[in-house]
Write a protein that holds these residues in place. Sequence first.
Motif, PDB file in Angstrom:
ATOM      1  N   ARG A 114      37.987  42.798  44.009  1.00 25.24           N
ATOM      2  CA  ARG A 114      38.547  41.524  43.558  1.00 25.24           C
ATOM      3  C   ARG A 114      38.659  41.528  42.044  1.00 25.24           C
ATOM      4  O   ARG A 114      37.736  41.915  41.340  1.00 25.24           O
ATOM      5  CB  ARG A 114      37.629  40.382  43.973  1.00 25.24           C
ATOM      6  CG  ARG A 114      38.079  39.051  43.417  1.00 25.24           C
ATOM      7  CD  ARG A 114      37.044  38.006  43.628  1.00 25.24           C
ATOM      8  NE  ARG A 114      37.478  36.728  43.082  1.00 25.24           N
ATOM      9  CZ  ARG A 114      37.065  35.573  43.524  1.00 25.24           C
ATOM     10  NH1 ARG A 114      36.205  35.516  44.516  1.00 25.24           N
ATOM     11  NH2 ARG A 114      37.496  34.457  42.979  1.00 25.24           N
ATOM     12  N   GLY A 115      39.806  41.083  41.536  1.00 25.55           N
ATOM     13  CA  GLY A 115      40.010  40.995  40.095  1.00 25.55           C
ATOM     14  C   GLY A 115      41.484  40.946  39.752  1.00 25.55           C
ATOM     15  O   GLY A 115      42.327  40.647  40.601  1.00 25.55           O
ATOM     16  N   PRO A 116      41.822  41.295  38.508  1.00 29.72           N
ATOM     17  CA  PRO A 116      43.229  41.262  38.085  1.00 29.72           C
ATOM     18  C   PRO A 116      44.021  42.416  38.692  1.00 29.72           C
ATOM     19  O   PRO A 116      43.446  43.432  39.105  1.00 29.72           O
ATOM     20  CB  PRO A 116      43.141  41.403  36.562  1.00 29.72           C
ATOM     21  CG  PRO A 116      41.860  42.139  36.335  1.00 29.72           C
ATOM     22  CD  PRO A 116      40.926  41.678  37.419  1.00 29.72           C
ATOM     23  N   LEU A 117      45.335  42.272  38.720  1.00 29.97           N
ATOM     24  CA  LEU A 117      46.181  43.351  39.223  1.00 29.97           C
ATOM     25  C   LEU A 117      46.017  44.607  38.376  1.00 29.97           C
ATOM     26  O   LEU A 117      46.025  45.714  38.884  1.00 29.97           O
ATOM     27  CB  LEU A 117      47.649  42.944  39.235  1.00 29.97           C
ATOM     28  CG  LEU A 117      48.064  41.979  40.333  1.00 29.97           C
ATOM     29  CD1 LEU A 117      49.535  41.591  40.164  1.00 29.97           C
ATOM     30  CD2 LEU A 117      47.835  42.574  41.708  1.00 29.97           C
ATOM     31  N   SER A 118      45.888  44.416  37.062  1.00 29.14           N
ATOM     32  CA  SER A 118      45.742  45.546  36.145  1.00 29.14           C
ATOM     33  C   SER A 118      44.879  45.129  34.973  1.00 29.14           C
ATOM     34  O   SER A 118      44.867  43.959  34.586  1.00 29.14           O
ATOM     35  CB  SER A 118      47.117  45.990  35.626  1.00 29.14           C
ATOM     36  OG  SER A 118      46.976  46.986  34.652  1.00 29.14           O
ATOM     37  N   THR A 119      44.168  46.091  34.415  1.00 29.73           N
ATOM     38  CA  THR A 119      43.365  45.804  33.226  1.00 29.73           C
ATOM     39  C   THR A 119      43.952  46.452  31.978  1.00 29.73           C
ATOM     40  O   THR A 119      43.325  46.449  30.938  1.00 29.73           O
ATOM     41  CB  THR A 119      41.914  46.291  33.417  1.00 29.73           C
ATOM     42  OG1 THR A 119      41.928  47.693  33.693  1.00 29.73           O
ATOM     43  CG2 THR A 119      41.237  45.531  34.544  1.00 29.73           C
ATOM     44  N   GLU A 120      45.152  46.993  32.080  1.00 31.25           N
ATOM     45  CA  GLU A 120      45.802  47.598  30.920  1.00 31.25           C
ATOM     46  C   GLU A 120      46.161  46.517  29.901  1.00 31.25           C
ATOM     47  O   GLU A 120      46.593  45.427  30.267  1.00 31.25           O
ATOM     48  CB  GLU A 120      47.073  48.344  31.340  1.00 31.25           C
ATOM     49  CG  GLU A 120      46.810  49.665  32.012  1.00 31.25           C
ATOM     50  CD  GLU A 120      46.175  50.690  31.087  1.00 31.25           C
ATOM     51  OE1 GLU A 120      46.548  50.783  29.909  1.00 31.25           O
ATOM     52  OE2 GLU A 120      45.287  51.408  31.570  1.00 31.25           O
ATOM     53  N   GLU A 128      43.693  36.151  39.894  1.00 29.04           N
ATOM     54  CA  GLU A 128      42.816  37.042  40.661  1.00 29.04           C
ATOM     55  C   GLU A 128      43.461  37.443  41.981  1.00 29.04           C
ATOM     56  O   GLU A 128      44.113  36.648  42.642  1.00 29.04           O
ATOM     57  CB  GLU A 128      41.478  36.360  40.936  1.00 29.04           C
ATOM     58  CG  GLU A 128      40.557  36.380  39.745  1.00 29.04           C
ATOM     59  CD  GLU A 128      39.120  36.258  40.165  1.00 29.04           C
ATOM     60  OE1 GLU A 128      38.338  37.153  39.816  1.00 29.04           O
ATOM     61  OE2 GLU A 128      38.795  35.272  40.847  1.00 29.04           O
ATOM     62  N   TRP A 129      43.202  38.681  42.352  1.00 25.88           N
ATOM     63  CA  TRP A 129      43.704  39.254  43.587  1.00 25.88           C
ATOM     64  C   TRP A 129      42.545  39.865  44.351  1.00 25.88           C
ATOM     65  O   TRP A 129      41.502  40.160  43.774  1.00 25.88           O
ATOM     66  CB  TRP A 129      44.750  40.324  43.276  1.00 25.88           C
ATOM     67  CG  TRP A 129      45.998  39.728  42.720  1.00 25.88           C
ATOM     68  CD1 TRP A 129      46.158  39.203  41.464  1.00 25.88           C
ATOM     69  CD2 TRP A 129      47.233  39.561  43.379  1.00 25.88           C
ATOM     70  NE1 TRP A 129      47.431  38.719  41.310  1.00 25.88           N
ATOM     71  CE2 TRP A 129      48.117  38.933  42.473  1.00 25.88           C
ATOM     72  CE3 TRP A 129      47.691  39.883  44.653  1.00 25.88           C
ATOM     73  CZ2 TRP A 129      49.423  38.619  42.811  1.00 25.88           C
ATOM     74  CZ3 TRP A 129      49.007  39.582  44.985  1.00 25.88           C
ATOM     75  CH2 TRP A 129      49.856  38.951  44.062  1.00 25.88           C
ATOM     76  N   ILE A 130      42.741  40.036  45.649  1.00 24.94           N
ATOM     77  CA  ILE A 130      41.741  40.708  46.463  1.00 24.94           C
ATOM     78  C   ILE A 130      42.438  41.819  47.233  1.00 24.94           C
ATOM     79  O   ILE A 130      43.543  41.645  47.739  1.00 24.94           O
ATOM     80  CB  ILE A 130      40.985  39.735  47.399  1.00 24.94           C
ATOM     81  CG1 ILE A 130      39.763  40.425  47.977  1.00 24.94           C
ATOM     82  CG2 ILE A 130      41.883  39.163  48.467  1.00 24.94           C
ATOM     83  CD1 ILE A 130      38.599  39.510  48.241  1.00 24.94           C
ATOM     84  N   CYS A 131      41.791  42.959  47.258  1.00 22.19           N
ATOM     85  CA  CYS A 131      42.390  44.145  47.844  1.00 22.19           C
ATOM     86  C   CYS A 131      41.410  44.755  48.846  1.00 22.19           C
ATOM     87  O   CYS A 131      40.207  44.825  48.579  1.00 22.19           O
ATOM     88  CB  CYS A 131      42.680  45.128  46.716  1.00 22.19           C
ATOM     89  SG  CYS A 131      43.756  46.465  47.173  1.00 22.19           S
ATOM     90  N   ASN A 155      46.189  40.631  48.441  1.00 22.09           N
ATOM     91  CA  ASN A 155      46.621  39.239  48.481  1.00 22.09           C
ATOM     92  C   ASN A 155      46.083  38.510  47.249  1.00 22.09           C
ATOM     93  O   ASN A 155      45.030  38.860  46.734  1.00 22.09           O
ATOM     94  CB  ASN A 155      46.104  38.551  49.755  1.00 22.09           C
ATOM     95  CG  ASN A 155      46.889  37.329  50.115  1.00 22.09           C
ATOM     96  OD1 ASN A 155      48.060  37.426  50.460  1.00 22.09           O
ATOM     97  ND2 ASN A 155      46.262  36.185  50.047  1.00 22.09           N
ATOM     98  N   HIS A 156      46.806  37.498  46.817  1.00 21.57           N
ATOM     99  CA  HIS A 156      46.326  36.695  45.678  1.00 21.57           C
ATOM    100  C   HIS A 156      45.280  35.697  46.145  1.00 21.57           C
ATOM    101  O   HIS A 156      45.223  35.330  47.302  1.00 21.57           O
ATOM    102  CB  HIS A 156      47.492  35.967  45.003  1.00 21.57           C
ATOM    103  CG  HIS A 156      48.229  35.057  45.942  1.00 21.57           C
ATOM    104  ND1 HIS A 156      47.845  33.767  46.185  1.00 21.57           N
ATOM    105  CD2 HIS A 156      49.301  35.289  46.714  1.00 21.57           C
ATOM    106  CE1 HIS A 156      48.663  33.236  47.065  1.00 21.57           C
ATOM    107  NE2 HIS A 156      49.561  34.147  47.408  1.00 21.57           N
ATOM    108  N   ILE A 157      44.437  35.304  45.227  1.00 16.91           N
ATOM    109  CA  ILE A 157      43.426  34.281  45.529  1.00 16.91           C
ATOM    110  C   ILE A 157      43.858  33.016  44.815  1.00 16.91           C
ATOM    111  O   ILE A 157      44.137  33.013  43.649  1.00 16.91           O
ATOM    112  CB  ILE A 157      42.022  34.716  45.050  1.00 16.91           C
ATOM    113  CG1 ILE A 157      41.585  35.938  45.831  1.00 16.91           C
ATOM    114  CG2 ILE A 157      41.036  33.571  45.198  1.00 16.91           C
ATOM    115  CD1 ILE A 157      40.219  36.463  45.463  1.00 16.91           C
TER     116      ILE A 157
END
Length: 157
Positions: A114-120, A128-131, A155-157
């Motif tokens: 769980r977290g952001p799509l990217s940390t770049e 936030e998204w969950i994978c 999916n997005h949270i």
Amino acid sequence: MQVTGQQGIPSTIGKLTALLTMMHDHAMGADIVRKLEADGYRHTVGKVGSMDSAKVIAAIETAAKNNRVIDEKRYRETHGLYHAILEALQGVSRGTPQIRDVLRTVGLTFAIVRGPLSTEQGQPDEGEWICVCMYGTIGAPKKGFEHEVLGFGINHI
């Protein structure tokens, strides 16, 4: 979108989840966990085996709650997780998530991140998204009659 961090480890939630699922028990697994924790992702890894898709879903949902990847009191978090699980399960079962009904059983390792799509740096904040990623075997309920499978859902949270 860049997909590789400074040390060569991907920085997108999807790639990190897939790598964690398949590499958690190898030497590279520790590097992936360090990357996840440094970037603020919540995560867990677990295993499940069953002929019942409801038991697979329950095991993953329970792991997410017990390891505080989601807050069970917030419906949207549970709902987002549920959709990611279903999407991953469809990949494992090649469509309709039927296991018992067609005499198939699964033995899976799963990861939830769980977290952001990217940390770049420079990437927009998408919330936030969950994978969920599942890797293991599926086949007839008899040893030696299974093959590898991989399923992935986000999916997005």
